[in-house]
Enzyme design. Structure first.
Site, PDB file in Angstrom:
ATOM      1  N   ASP A  11      -7.111   4.387  -4.312  1.00  0.00           N
ATOM      2  CA  ASP A  11      -7.751   4.239  -3.006  1.00  0.00           C
ATOM      3  C   ASP A  11      -8.375   5.625  -2.748  1.00  0.00           C
ATOM      4  O   ASP A  11      -8.600   6.370  -3.713  1.00  0.00           O
ATOM      5  CB  ASP A  11      -6.711   3.843  -1.932  1.00  0.00           C
ATOM      6  N   LYS A  68       0.855  -1.192   0.000  1.00  0.00           N
ATOM      7  CA  LYS A  68       0.000   0.000   0.000  1.00  0.00           C
ATOM      8  C   LYS A  68       0.880   1.227   0.000  1.00  0.00           C
ATOM      9  O   LYS A  68       2.022   1.178   0.467  1.00  0.00           O
ATOM     10  CB  LYS A  68      -0.872   0.006   1.257  1.00  0.00           C
TER      11      LYS A  68
HETATM   12  N1  GLU Z   1      -7.398   0.237  -2.710  1.00  0.00           N
HETATM   13  C1  GLU Z   1      -8.168  -0.928  -2.991  1.00  0.00           C
HETATM   14  C2  GLU Z   1      -8.150  -1.863  -1.792  1.00  0.00           C
HETATM   15  O1  GLU Z   1      -8.191  -1.394  -0.680  1.00  0.00           O
HETATM   16  C3  GLU Z   1      -7.778  -1.575  -4.316  1.00  0.00           C
HETATM   17  C4  GLU Z   1      -6.347  -1.958  -4.460  1.00  0.00           C
HETATM   18  C5  GLU Z   1      -5.989  -2.449  -5.863  1.00  0.00           C
HETATM   19  O2  GLU Z   1      -6.840  -2.501  -6.740  1.00  0.00           O
HETATM   20  O3  GLU Z   1      -4.802  -2.781  -6.038  1.00  0.00           O
HETATM   21  O4  GLU Z   1      -8.154  -3.070  -1.888  1.00  0.00           O
END
Ligand code: GLU
Length: 447
Positions: free
Chosen positions: A168, A128
């Site tokens: 996100d 992340k």
């Molecule tokens: N931010 C989203 C999550 O919390 C998607 C992450 C992604 O698609 O890589 O899973």
């Protein structure tokens, strides 16, 4: 739930090694509380220190992001990418741009992402990133300059086989576009699979925009089916009004439920006869306005500034805004008012006290790492299409998403039953998500 005595010192060590990172502590504790019976069954995980290893990110990158606003003023933000675990595939997870971002938020999100991505059954590890940059009120040009500066540092850590970011909170199609453009320019490669959530005309996947909200709704639909129930005729609350909330509302309406309220950080909209989703899309997606403007178009709707959405009676609640938005009191109120199911579109939106209330009340409670996995799962489908240089139809991709969510639901349910607590999706998700990663780590040796 109490922490197993073998896991307590591991947790104490996490507290000591990561001071002040309260959200990360919360996310770790919630997983460790489920793992007591697992380490009894699998002593090798303790011997090989798999849990200590999983709590320590493989790599943490923190960098300066300088940029200039439209008046020529210089601003400095902080950028993050936490590459948490690559046992199952390249690091995968979104980027969050929000003033509340600091290392503790990115680590909680990255940690959750490991197990979420594992549950999808697809070959993706956990990571992340993001920044404390606040996109609110910024011009398009300012957003572009910030994204370019952010990518000018981050690019060296990315790649389709290494680390694949996405969106996100505060990062959507526009930001992904600017970041993709800058990456392409620096590396001189049109490398589709290095970023997901791309535009449909340049490597993106149909259904990716809808996927988190649709997926969370599919998960709860499965949980309701176990109880011989469905969304038909249910009054629902969906907090937030961003991408996750919008497509949760859309799918609930398609399945015959009625969403009566949504929100943003300023307040709550309550519309008893059911939310006008086309208007919300126009306000939020096209015009980037605040949700309070909804009442200008619907005189029978109510806007409550700083209101608490969870006070409104409902049968299904879908928290889709941000972490810790439902506390113990809110959860108790929801249960008292007749709420039978909670599906988390956001990451960790319920506090530990709130989770306990839902579990004690036998609510069909789908924790974020299971219920909102549809977003990242569809990102993995986008990567598959990129690798094949192909693009699939909406129907085909949505069917795949629905099947993935049904599998995640069943895996969590069966695991919860195997460990003596059928229907406890927290236990099921944590254990099933963990075991797959742990076994891969064992197989890879001490790395
Ligand atoms: N931010 C989203 C999550 O919390 C998607 C992450 C992604 O698609 O890589 O899973």
């Amino acid at each position: 739930m109490k922490l197993d005595e073998k896991l307590e010192p591991i947790y104490q060590d996490v507290l000591k090694r990561n001071p002040g990172e309260t959200e990360f502590h919360q996310a770790v504790l919630e997983v460790l509380e489920s793992l007591g019976p697992v380490v009894v069954k699998h002593p090798e995980y303790l011997e090989r220190k798999i849990i200590e290893r999983i709590c320590e990110p493989e790599r943490q990158i923190i960098f300066r992001v300088p940029w200039q606003d439209d008046k020529g003023q210089v601003h400095i933000n902080r950028g993050f990418r936490v590459e948490f675990n690559s046992a199952l595939g390249p690091y995968k997870g979104g980027l969050r741009f929000h003033p509340s971002v600091y290392l503790g938020i990115i680590k909680f999100l990255g940690f959750e992402q490991i197990f979420k991505n594992s549950l999808t059954g697809l070959p993706i590890g956990g990571g992340k990133g993001g920044s404390d940059f606040d996109p609110k009120g910024k011009s398009d040009d300012e957003i572009m300059r910030f994204c370019q500066s952010f990518m000018t540092e981050l690019y060296r850590h990315l790649g389709e086989h290494t680390d694949v970011p996405a969106g996100d909170i505060g990062v959507g199609g526009r930001e992904i576009g600017y970041m993709f453009g800058q990456y392409k320019r620096i590396v001189n490669r049109w490398e589709a699979g290095m970023l997901t959530g791309k535009g449909l005309k340049w490597g993106g996947s149909l259904v990716r925009t809808e996927a988190t909200g649709y997926g969370a709704t599919f998960f709860i639909d499965e949980a309701l089916k176990v109880r011989k129930d469905s969304f038909k005729g249910k009054t629902c609350l969906v907090s937030g009004s961003g991408n996750v909330a919008i497509y949760t509302i859309e799918k609930i309406h398609q399945l015959g439920g009625k969403c009566v309220a949504c929100s943003d950080s300023g307040g709550v909209i309550y519309h008893e006869k059911g939310l006008d989703l086309d208007l919300i899309k126009q306000l939020k997606e096209v015009e980037r306005r605040r949700i309070e403007d909804y009442v200008k178009y619907h005189k029978d709707a109510v806007y409550k500034k700083n209101g608490n959405i969870w006070e409104i009676p409902c049968q299904v609640a879908m928290p889709s805004a941000t972490q810790n938005e439902i506390n113990g009191k809110d959860a108790a109120l929801l249960v008292k008012n007749g709420c039978i199911a909670v599906g988390e579109g956001a990451n960790m939106p319920t506090t530990p006290e709130g989770v306990k209330v839902f579990l004690d009340a036998k609510t069909a409670y789908g924790p974020g790492k299971a219920a909102n996995a549809g977003g990242v799962a569809t990102s993995a489908l986008e990567m598959q299409q990129n690798a094949q240089r192909d693009s699939w139809t909406f129907e085909f991709t949505e069917q795949k998403l629905a099947a993935i969510m049904s599998n995640i639901h069943n895996l969590c349910y069966e695991t919860s039953a195997e460990y003596g607590a059928p229907g406890n999706y927290v236990l099921g998700a944590n254990i099933a998500g963990f075991i797959k990663v742990a076994d891969a780590m064992v197989a890879h040796g001490l790395v």
